[in-house]
Design an enzyme around this catalytic site. Structure first.
Site, PDB file in Angstrom:
ATOM      1  N   SER A 112      -8.074   4.066   8.992  1.00  0.00           N
ATOM      2  CA  SER A 112      -8.618   4.134   7.637  1.00  0.00           C
ATOM      3  C   SER A 112      -7.854   3.190   6.696  1.00  0.00           C
ATOM      4  CB  SER A 112      -8.515   5.585   7.145  1.00  0.00           C
ATOM      5  OG  SER A 112      -8.723   5.671   5.770  1.00  0.00           O
ATOM      6  N   ASP A 137     -15.235   3.188   6.516  1.00  0.00           N
ATOM      7  CA  ASP A 137     -14.170   4.112   6.100  1.00  0.00           C
ATOM      8  C   ASP A 137     -14.625   5.021   4.962  1.00  0.00           C
ATOM      9  OD1 ASP A 137     -11.427   5.137   6.075  1.00  0.00           O
ATOM     10  OD2 ASP A 137     -11.448   4.303   4.053  1.00  0.00           O
ATOM     11  N   HIS A 170       0.865  -1.196   0.000  1.00  0.00           N
ATOM     12  CA  HIS A 170       0.000   0.000   0.000  1.00  0.00           C
ATOM     13  C   HIS A 170       0.892   1.233   0.000  1.00  0.00           C
ATOM     14  CE1 HIS A 170      -3.341   2.672   0.873  1.00  0.00           C
ATOM     15  NE2 HIS A 170      -2.531   3.291   1.708  1.00  0.00           N
ATOM     16  N   LYS A 227      -8.962  -1.167   5.557  1.00  0.00           N
ATOM     17  CA  LYS A 227      -9.137  -1.609   4.168  1.00  0.00           C
ATOM     18  C   LYS A 227      -8.158  -2.731   3.826  1.00  0.00           C
ATOM     19  CE  LYS A 227      -8.808   2.705   2.970  1.00  0.00           C
ATOM     20  NZ  LYS A 227      -8.893   4.100   2.596  1.00  0.00           N
ATOM     21  N   ARG A 265     -14.099  13.282   6.952  1.00  0.00           N
ATOM     22  CA  ARG A 265     -12.801  13.826   7.405  1.00  0.00           C
ATOM     23  C   ARG A 265     -12.260  14.818   6.380  1.00  0.00           C
ATOM     24  NH1 ARG A 265      -9.355   8.992   7.619  1.00  0.00           N
ATOM     25  NH2 ARG A 265      -7.687  10.396   8.215  1.00  0.00           N
TER      26      ARG A 265
HETATM   27  N1  URA Z   1      -5.393   7.309   2.776  1.00  0.00           N
HETATM   28  C1  URA Z   1      -6.428   6.631   3.339  1.00  0.00           C
HETATM   29  O1  URA Z   1      -6.892   5.628   2.812  1.00  0.00           O
HETATM   30  N2  URA Z   1      -6.920   7.098   4.506  1.00  0.00           N
HETATM   31  C2  URA Z   1      -6.439   8.193   5.138  1.00  0.00           C
HETATM   32  O2  URA Z   1      -6.931   8.538   6.187  1.00  0.00           O
HETATM   33  C3  URA Z   1      -5.372   8.884   4.538  1.00  0.00           C
HETATM   34  C4  URA Z   1      -4.864   8.418   3.352  1.00  0.00           C
END
Ligand code: URA
Length: 439
Positions: A183, A161, A82, A187, A168
């Site tokens: 967050s 999320d 990621h 995922k 957010r």
């Molecule tokens: N990327 C994400 O998936 N979540 C965040 O809070 C910040 C960057």
């Protein structure tokens, strides 16, 4: 328990219990919490902070707000990478086929571009016919057939999320590490992985621009992964200039195919180098290699031997794309476009590149998205000719912008030109990899 009681408790700086956090996430998902109540709690969390226990509970509740993919019927280790996002950051497109060719299954759930950063899904969609909207069963079938699949997050993966991130973004509560960790990790943990490598960017084009912040985020991500039984490692990589040769969706696929074909330009070296490093670390965490040198050698052999290109070709076929781009990457680049060469205005050394400004300039003319609903124009692209530290003379070409018309060329070209600072003395060059953070 009413939302206002939970909000009040956090407003007063008290620690929320597991039940209270569970009530919050349930309320977000079943819409019994109004957006203003969710936003108020997010702001209270942002200002008052979350303890380690609260952060872990929040991640768990967000993770189990949706489905967790189960690949336990696949014997191979399952791993993913990621990235926190950057400009020209195209390593996923190389890593997935390389790591799959090395015997690791890669169920890659990716995102779209927004603001200055690009997204893997948008890049893949520049391949004619390529489908990134895969239902879970189809995603599983392709993962099994090709060793990897690249698709968007379904409605069922970490739905909390999706809602929280949008709020957010609208309430200035994104840059708080425990919320970012919950967050990202909710995922990634939903992908049913054994191992995860996190590429945390730092510098002028990164979400976290200061190295100390990027390191803190890396530690928090890795620690959370480990708490949830994942083998995790973070690489803090440089984003003080766009990564590699090109920025732009079709242009980035082109660059990756050239690397897989062994035909890439020297300016693409950073893309290859970082992809090799991240792939090698995925192999070590997955137990395929026991030293970084052995892992790098295996990765390099899969590129030079053509195995990674063949994996990529197979995946393009499985996801409905035109496989002929693997033989003729030039097909990806639209003909008859408008080209503007960006020139250095002074002589000296390229000392800083405002990478954020370059990403935004390209997004504003359609190379990315300013708003989530914007359409992408795959003709838009930018070639980074001058790198940090290069010596240039006034009038030298430092970049090449490809766009649709003279108006775009002026708007984006002028911003890209001023994003480069040229000074008399050579700057200290940032390393491509600043740090590696292990559990
Ligand atoms: N990327 C994400 O998936 N979540 C965040 O809070 C910040 C960057």
């Amino acid at each position: 328990m009413r939302p206002q009681e939970i909000i009040e408790k956090k407003r007063e700086g008290l620690e929320l219990s597991t039940d209270e956090i569970a009530i919050f996430i349930k309320g977000v998902c079943d819409k019994s919490w109004a957006d203003y109540q969710t936003s108020a709690l997010l702001m209270a969390m942002f200002i008052r902070g979350l303890s380690d226990a609260e952060s872990e509970t929040l991640t768990r509740e967000m993770l189990y707000s949706g489905e967790v993919l189960d690949f336990s019927d696949i014997e191979q280790p399952k791993a993913d990478k990621h990235s926190t996002g950057g400009v020209g950051d195209k390593t996923s497109l190389l890593i997935a086929p390389i790591v799959a060719a090395c015997g690791v299954t890669v169920p890659m759930v990716s995102g779209r571009g927004l603001g200055h950063t690009g997204g893997t899904l948008d890049k893949l969609e520049s391949i004619p016919g390529y489908n990134v909207k895969l239902p879970t069963e189809e995603f599983r079938r392709i993962v099994k057939t090709c060793g990897f699949a690249m698709a968007g997050q379904t409605e069922q993966i970490a739905p909390a999320d999706r809602k929280l991130y949008a709020l957010r973004d609208a309430t200035a509560t994104v840059p708080y590490i425990p919320l970012i960790v919950a967050s990202i990790m909710s995922k990634k943990l939903a992908e049913g992985l054994d191992a995860l490598v996190l590429d945390v960017k730092t510098g002028s084009g990164a979400f976290m621009q200061r190295l100390e912040d990027s390191k803190k985020l890396s530690h928090a991500l890795v620690e959370t992964g480990v708490k949830f039984g994942l083998k995790a490692q973070a690489v803090v990589s440089d984003m003080n200039q766009p990564l590699g040769q090109f920025v732009g969706n079709a242009h980035e696929i082109y660059e990756c195919l050239k690397i897989l074909r062994g035909e890439s330009a020297e300016s693409a070296n950073a893309t290859a180098e970082l992809s090799i490093e991240l792939s090698a670390r995925m192999l070590i965490l997955s137990g395929i290699a026991d030293s970084i040198d052995a892992a790098r050698a295996l990765v390099e052999s899969k590129i030079s031997g053509g195995d990674a290109l063949e994996r990529f070709r197979k995946n393009v076929g499985c996801q409905g794309g035109d496989q002929s781009v693997c033989d003729d990457p030039e097909k990806l680049l639209e003909k008859g476009t408008h080209v503007r060469e960006i020139k250095a205005t002074e002589s000296g050394f390229v000392s800083t590149i405002d990478t954020l400004a370059i990403g935004n300039a390209l997004s504003e003319i359609g190379g990315g998205r300013v708003r989530a609903e914007d359409e992408i124009d795959n003709a838009i692209g930018y070639e980074c000719v001058a790198r940090l530290g290069d010596e240039v003379a006034a009038g030298d070409t430092i970049g090449i912008l490809t766009c649709r018309n003279a108006d775009q060329a002026t708007r984006a070209g002028n911003k890209i030109a001023t994003a480069h600072a040229v000074r008399e003395s050579a700057p200290e060059l940032p390393p491509l990899i600043h740090d590696v953070i292990s559990a």
